[in-house]
Design a protein around this motif. Sequence first.
Motif, PDB file in Angstrom:
ATOM      1  N   TRP A 120      69.301  76.663  44.771  1.00 49.02           N
ATOM      2  CA  TRP A 120      70.491  75.934  45.203  1.00 49.02           C
ATOM      3  C   TRP A 120      71.580  76.205  44.174  1.00 49.02           C
ATOM      4  O   TRP A 120      71.333  76.093  42.961  1.00 49.02           O
ATOM      5  N   GLN A 121      72.734  76.612  44.641  1.00 45.78           N
ATOM      6  CA  GLN A 121      73.874  76.929  43.788  1.00 45.78           C
ATOM      7  C   GLN A 121      73.500  77.927  42.688  1.00 45.78           C
ATOM      8  O   GLN A 121      73.906  77.804  41.533  1.00 45.78           O
ATOM      9  N   GLY A 122      72.666  78.905  43.068  1.00 46.53           N
ATOM     10  CA  GLY A 122      72.294  79.964  42.137  1.00 46.53           C
ATOM     11  C   GLY A 122      71.253  79.587  41.100  1.00 46.53           C
ATOM     12  O   GLY A 122      70.935  80.383  40.227  1.00 46.53           O
ATOM     13  N   ARG A 123      70.715  78.369  41.175  1.00 54.33           N
ATOM     14  CA  ARG A 123      69.716  77.920  40.189  1.00 54.33           C
ATOM     15  C   ARG A 123      68.368  77.716  40.864  1.00 54.33           C
ATOM     16  O   ARG A 123      68.299  77.184  41.966  1.00 54.33           O
ATOM     17  N   PRO A 124      67.278  78.117  40.188  1.00 51.06           N
ATOM     18  CA  PRO A 124      65.945  77.920  40.764  1.00 51.06           C
ATOM     19  C   PRO A 124      65.462  76.479  40.587  1.00 51.06           C
ATOM     20  O   PRO A 124      65.753  75.841  39.579  1.00 51.06           O
ATOM     21  N   TYR A 125      64.752  75.990  41.575  1.00 48.88           N
ATOM     22  CA  TYR A 125      64.136  74.665  41.536  1.00 48.88           C
ATOM     23  C   TYR A 125      62.725  74.782  42.078  1.00 48.88           C
ATOM     24  O   TYR A 125      62.454  75.586  42.963  1.00 48.88           O
ATOM     25  N   ARG A 126      61.818  73.952  41.578  1.00 44.89           N
ATOM     26  CA  ARG A 126      60.443  73.945  42.073  1.00 44.89           C
ATOM     27  C   ARG A 126      60.291  73.050  43.294  1.00 44.89           C
ATOM     28  O   ARG A 126      59.362  73.217  44.060  1.00 44.89           O
ATOM     29  N   SER A 127      61.191  72.071  43.467  1.00 44.37           N
ATOM     30  CA  SER A 127      61.010  71.142  44.580  1.00 44.37           C
ATOM     31  C   SER A 127      62.323  70.832  45.273  1.00 44.37           C
ATOM     32  O   SER A 127      63.395  70.871  44.664  1.00 44.37           O
ATOM     33  N   LEU A 128      62.202  70.505  46.549  1.00 47.22           N
ATOM     34  CA  LEU A 128      63.372  70.063  47.304  1.00 47.22           C
ATOM     35  C   LEU A 128      63.843  68.695  46.819  1.00 47.22           C
ATOM     36  O   LEU A 128      65.037  68.391  46.881  1.00 47.22           O
ATOM     37  N   SER A 129      62.938  67.886  46.325  1.00 51.63           N
ATOM     38  CA  SER A 129      63.318  66.559  45.839  1.00 51.63           C
ATOM     39  C   SER A 129      64.255  66.659  44.642  1.00 51.63           C
ATOM     40  O   SER A 129      65.194  65.881  44.511  1.00 51.63           O
ATOM     41  N   ALA A 130      64.013  67.626  43.764  1.00 48.79           N
ATOM     42  CA  ALA A 130      64.898  67.814  42.608  1.00 48.79           C
ATOM     43  C   ALA A 130      66.287  68.223  43.072  1.00 48.79           C
ATOM     44  O   ALA A 130      67.300  67.774  42.514  1.00 48.79           O
ATOM     45  N   ILE A 131      66.365  69.047  44.092  1.00 55.47           N
ATOM     46  CA  ILE A 131      67.661  69.466  44.627  1.00 55.47           C
ATOM     47  C   ILE A 131      68.358  68.279  45.282  1.00 55.47           C
ATOM     48  O   ILE A 131      69.553  68.045  45.060  1.00 55.47           O
ATOM     49  N   ALA A 132      67.622  67.512  46.076  1.00 56.87           N
ATOM     50  CA  ALA A 132      68.211  66.341  46.735  1.00 56.87           C
ATOM     51  C   ALA A 132      68.750  65.361  45.698  1.00 56.87           C
ATOM     52  O   ALA A 132      69.825  64.780  45.869  1.00 56.87           O
ATOM     53  N   ARG A 133      68.029  65.184  44.595  1.00 56.32           N
ATOM     54  CA  ARG A 133      68.486  64.287  43.533  1.00 56.32           C
ATOM     55  C   ARG A 133      69.743  64.833  42.876  1.00 56.32           C
ATOM     56  O   ARG A 133      70.677  64.093  42.580  1.00 56.32           O
ATOM     57  N   ALA A 134      69.792  66.163  42.674  1.00 55.10           N
ATOM     58  CA  ALA A 134      70.982  66.775  42.067  1.00 55.10           C
ATOM     59  C   ALA A 134      72.202  66.614  42.977  1.00 55.10           C
ATOM     60  O   ALA A 134      73.318  66.393  42.496  1.00 55.10           O
ATOM     61  N   ASN A 138      63.105  61.945  48.874  1.00 57.70           N
ATOM     62  CA  ASN A 138      62.064  62.890  49.245  1.00 57.70           C
ATOM     63  C   ASN A 138      62.814  64.099  49.786  1.00 57.70           C
ATOM     64  O   ASN A 138      63.550  64.003  50.771  1.00 57.70           O
ATOM     65  N   GLY A 139      62.654  65.245  49.148  1.00 57.28           N
ATOM     66  CA  GLY A 139      63.402  66.431  49.532  1.00 57.28           C
ATOM     67  C   GLY A 139      63.140  66.884  50.949  1.00 57.28           C
ATOM     68  O   GLY A 139      64.037  67.352  51.651  1.00 57.28           O
ATOM     69  N   TRP A 140      61.884  66.738  51.402  1.00 54.95           N
ATOM     70  CA  TRP A 140      61.542  67.139  52.771  1.00 54.95           C
ATOM     71  C   TRP A 140      62.292  66.273  53.775  1.00 54.95           C
ATOM     72  O   TRP A 140      62.762  66.759  54.799  1.00 54.95           O
ATOM     73  N   VAL A 141      62.410  64.996  53.478  1.00 57.31           N
ATOM     74  CA  VAL A 141      63.149  64.082  54.358  1.00 57.31           C
ATOM     75  C   VAL A 141      64.636  64.415  54.300  1.00 57.31           C
ATOM     76  O   VAL A 141      65.308  64.512  55.335  1.00 57.31           O
ATOM     77  N   PHE A 142      65.174  64.587  53.106  1.00 63.49           N
ATOM     78  CA  PHE A 142      66.598  64.874  52.924  1.00 63.49           C
ATOM     79  C   PHE A 142      67.031  66.096  53.728  1.00 63.49           C
ATOM     80  O   PHE A 142      68.099  66.111  54.329  1.00 63.49           O
ATOM     81  N   PHE A 143      66.203  67.132  53.760  1.00 61.91           N
ATOM     82  CA  PHE A 143      66.559  68.352  54.473  1.00 61.91           C
ATOM     83  C   PHE A 143      66.006  68.404  55.899  1.00 61.91           C
ATOM     84  O   PHE A 143      66.010  69.451  56.540  1.00 61.91           O
TER      85      PHE A 143
END
Length: 151
Positions: free
Chosen positions: A116-130, A137-142
Motif C-alpha cells: 500500500w502506497q509503495g510500502r510492504p505490509y504483512r497484513s491487511l489489518s495493519a494497512i486498515a489501521r494506517a 479487521n483488514g479482511w472486513v475493511f476491504f
Amino acid sequence: MNKPDPIPARLAALKTTPTHDLKKQWRDLFDSEPPPFNRRYLESRLAYRIQELTYGGLKRETVRRLERLGEELDGGDRKKSRVRADRDRPTTGTRLLREWQGVEQVVTVTADGFEWQGRPYRSLSAIARAITGTRWNGWVFFGLKNHRRGA
C-alpha cells in the motif's frame, strides 16, 4: 554504585536511527538479511532482540504454552498453516480497492503480503489501521470478511 541500564536509551534510539542502519543492526543481531517489511516492523523486532540478548528470552514454560496453542490451531503442522493462509489469500497481483473518507485506497496483493502506497505490509489489518487510525479487521475493511467461510 549501580550503573544505569543502557538498554532503554538504545531502544529509544531505534526511532531516529536511519533505516539502512536498522538493517545493519538486523544483520548483526539476527545473522540474516532483514525482511522487506516496513520500518516499524524492523524497529519492534530489533527492540525485542536487543532485550532478548540482554535480559534473556521467553521462559521455557511460555514457549511450550505458545507451541501448544499453535498446535490447537493447525495441528502442529507449520506447513499446513502456511498452505491454509495461502489458500485464503487473494491471488498475487490482485488489487483491493476501498474508498475511505473520499479517497480511494488501493492495495496490491504480493507474494509475501500486501503493498500500500509503495510500502510492504504483512497484513491487511495493519494497512486498515494506517488508513483509518483505528484498529480494523483488514479482511472486513476491504470487503473480504467471509473469506474463511468460502462465501
